[in-house]
Design an enzyme around this catalytic site. Structure first.
Site, PDB file in Angstrom:
ATOM      1  N   CYS A  81       0.836  -1.199   0.000  1.00 26.55           N
ATOM      2  CA  CYS A  81       0.000   0.000   0.000  1.00 26.55           C
ATOM      3  C   CYS A  81       0.875   1.255   0.000  1.00 26.55           C
ATOM      4  O   CYS A  81       1.728   1.424   0.872  1.00 26.55           O
ATOM      5  CB  CYS A  81      -0.925   0.020   1.205  1.00 26.55           C
ATOM      6  SG  CYS A  81      -1.962   1.523   1.254  1.00 26.55           S
ATOM      7  N   HIS A 122       3.181  -5.460  -7.641  1.00 27.32           N
ATOM      8  CA  HIS A 122       2.667  -4.319  -8.403  1.00 27.32           C
ATOM      9  C   HIS A 122       3.845  -3.633  -9.094  1.00 27.32           C
ATOM     10  O   HIS A 122       4.873  -3.375  -8.465  1.00 27.32           O
ATOM     11  CB  HIS A 122       1.960  -3.336  -7.466  1.00 27.32           C
ATOM     12  CG  HIS A 122       1.336  -2.182  -8.182  1.00 27.32           C
ATOM     13  ND1 HIS A 122       0.006  -2.182  -8.546  1.00 27.32           N
ATOM     14  CD2 HIS A 122       1.844  -1.004  -8.618  1.00 27.32           C
ATOM     15  CE1 HIS A 122      -0.265  -1.046  -9.179  1.00 27.32           C
ATOM     16  NE2 HIS A 122       0.832  -0.315  -9.226  1.00 27.32           N
TER      17      HIS A 122
END
EC number: 1.3.1.-
Length: 320
Positions: free
Chosen positions: A84, A153
């Site tokens: 995150c 990611h």
């Protein structure tokens, strides 16, 4: 995907072909304090499986305790969020903030693996910024302490969600001969063609789709069909989309204590459905302002009446 991957959205995504699910990420500190909202996030349903409970935090002891508590809810595996990028998370040394303290990240993963009997996986990013991309080494080290699958990611923390995901960097991790565990790629997948391109570039074992499924939960079915046939499925019609929204909303109503909570929960999704439909702003605003189920149904019926023969265009659908 906080405030997105709750029961109703997971239900719809699973119906349209999502293979593996994850809860919203859960604060380790809130979990060990037994915060009611956090505990509810861990309630799982049979349609979910296989599913992970995803936890995040900056304190190793708290993360270990959170993992043990999460295990009691019987997910299929525990997932650690090292990815995150948001300031309120990363700025406190959690999520992708741990990319600035790799030894702590590895120690946290190691301690959690030792503390639970379930498989433990992790998600992270390729690095902190353009000058700090240690992901090839980090992925090896996570594997070596027992992480059984890694989701990656293709952006740095500093990028947030700007620019483009670097699938070539993801491919470097996958092609590392020392890296043996499954690698799941993530970033910018908003349709079948982009999914195929990402897979071809990187060679990943699977694809993780987050923002691309908001307002398009059938994206999983579309990608699978494209991979199998090389052909694109036609997009759903406006009446078909309305039926999906109604079903998603019914799931939300069955789960939330109050009707207004269920309607508020749906607003992020209302904003993303019906891309490319002309002159839709007024009806979209009406959906976003509605606070009663009956009023939402009334607006949805208006949408069907007005746009039943209008095509939906996902060509330029934004992930923001």
């Amino acid at each position: 995907m906080e405030d997105v991957t709750y029961k109703s959205f997971r239900y719809i995504c699973k119906k349209y072909g999502a293979d593996v699910m994850s809860t919203e990420f859960i604060s380790s500190e809130a979990l060990i304090r037994d915060v009611n909202k956090t505990m509810r996030k861990m309630t799982l349903f049979e349609f979910d499986r296989p599913i992970a409970i995803q936890i995040y935090g900056a304190n190793i002891d708290s993360m270990v305790e959170a993992a043990k508590l999460a295990e009691t809810f019987q997910p299929n595996y525990i997932d650690i969020n090292f990815g995150c990028p948001m300031k309120k998370i990363a700025g406190k040394g959690a999520g992708s903030g741990l990319l600035r303290d790799i030894p702590k990240m590895i120690e946290m993963a190691s301690q959690i693996v030792k503390a639970v009997n379930l498989p433990v996986t992790a998600k992270t990013r390729v690095g902190w910024d353009d000058n700090d991309k240690p992901i090839v080494e980090v992925s090896e080290r996570l594997q070596d302490v027992g992480i059984q699958m890694l989701a990656l990611h293709g952006r740095t923390r500093q990028q947030l969600y700007t620019g483009e995901a670097d699938w070539e960097m993801i491919g470097k991790v996958k092609s590392n001969p020392r890296f043996k565990i499954p690698l799941i790629g993530n970033g910018d997948i908003n349709g079948p063609e982009k999914a195929k391109k990402a897979r071809d570039i990187s060679g990943v074992d699977g694809l993780m789709i987050g923002r691309g499924a908001i307002g398009r939960p059938w994206i999983f079915r579309e990608i699978k069909h494209y991979f199998q046939t090389g052909k694109m499925l036609p997009p759903p019609t406006v009446p078909e989309i309305v039926e999906v929204i109604k079903e998603q909303m019914e799931q939300s109503l069955s789960w939330k204590e109050y009707e207004k909570q269920a309607i508020w929960e749906m607003r992020r999704h209302f904003a993303r459905y019906f891309p490319g439909v002309p002159d839709f702003r007024e009806l979209r605003i009406a959906l976003l302002r509605a606070e009663e189920h009956a009023h939402v149904l009334e607006i949805l019926d208006q949408i069907v009446d007005k746009y039943k023969d209008t095509p939906v265009d996902y060509t330029n659908m934004s992930l923001k």
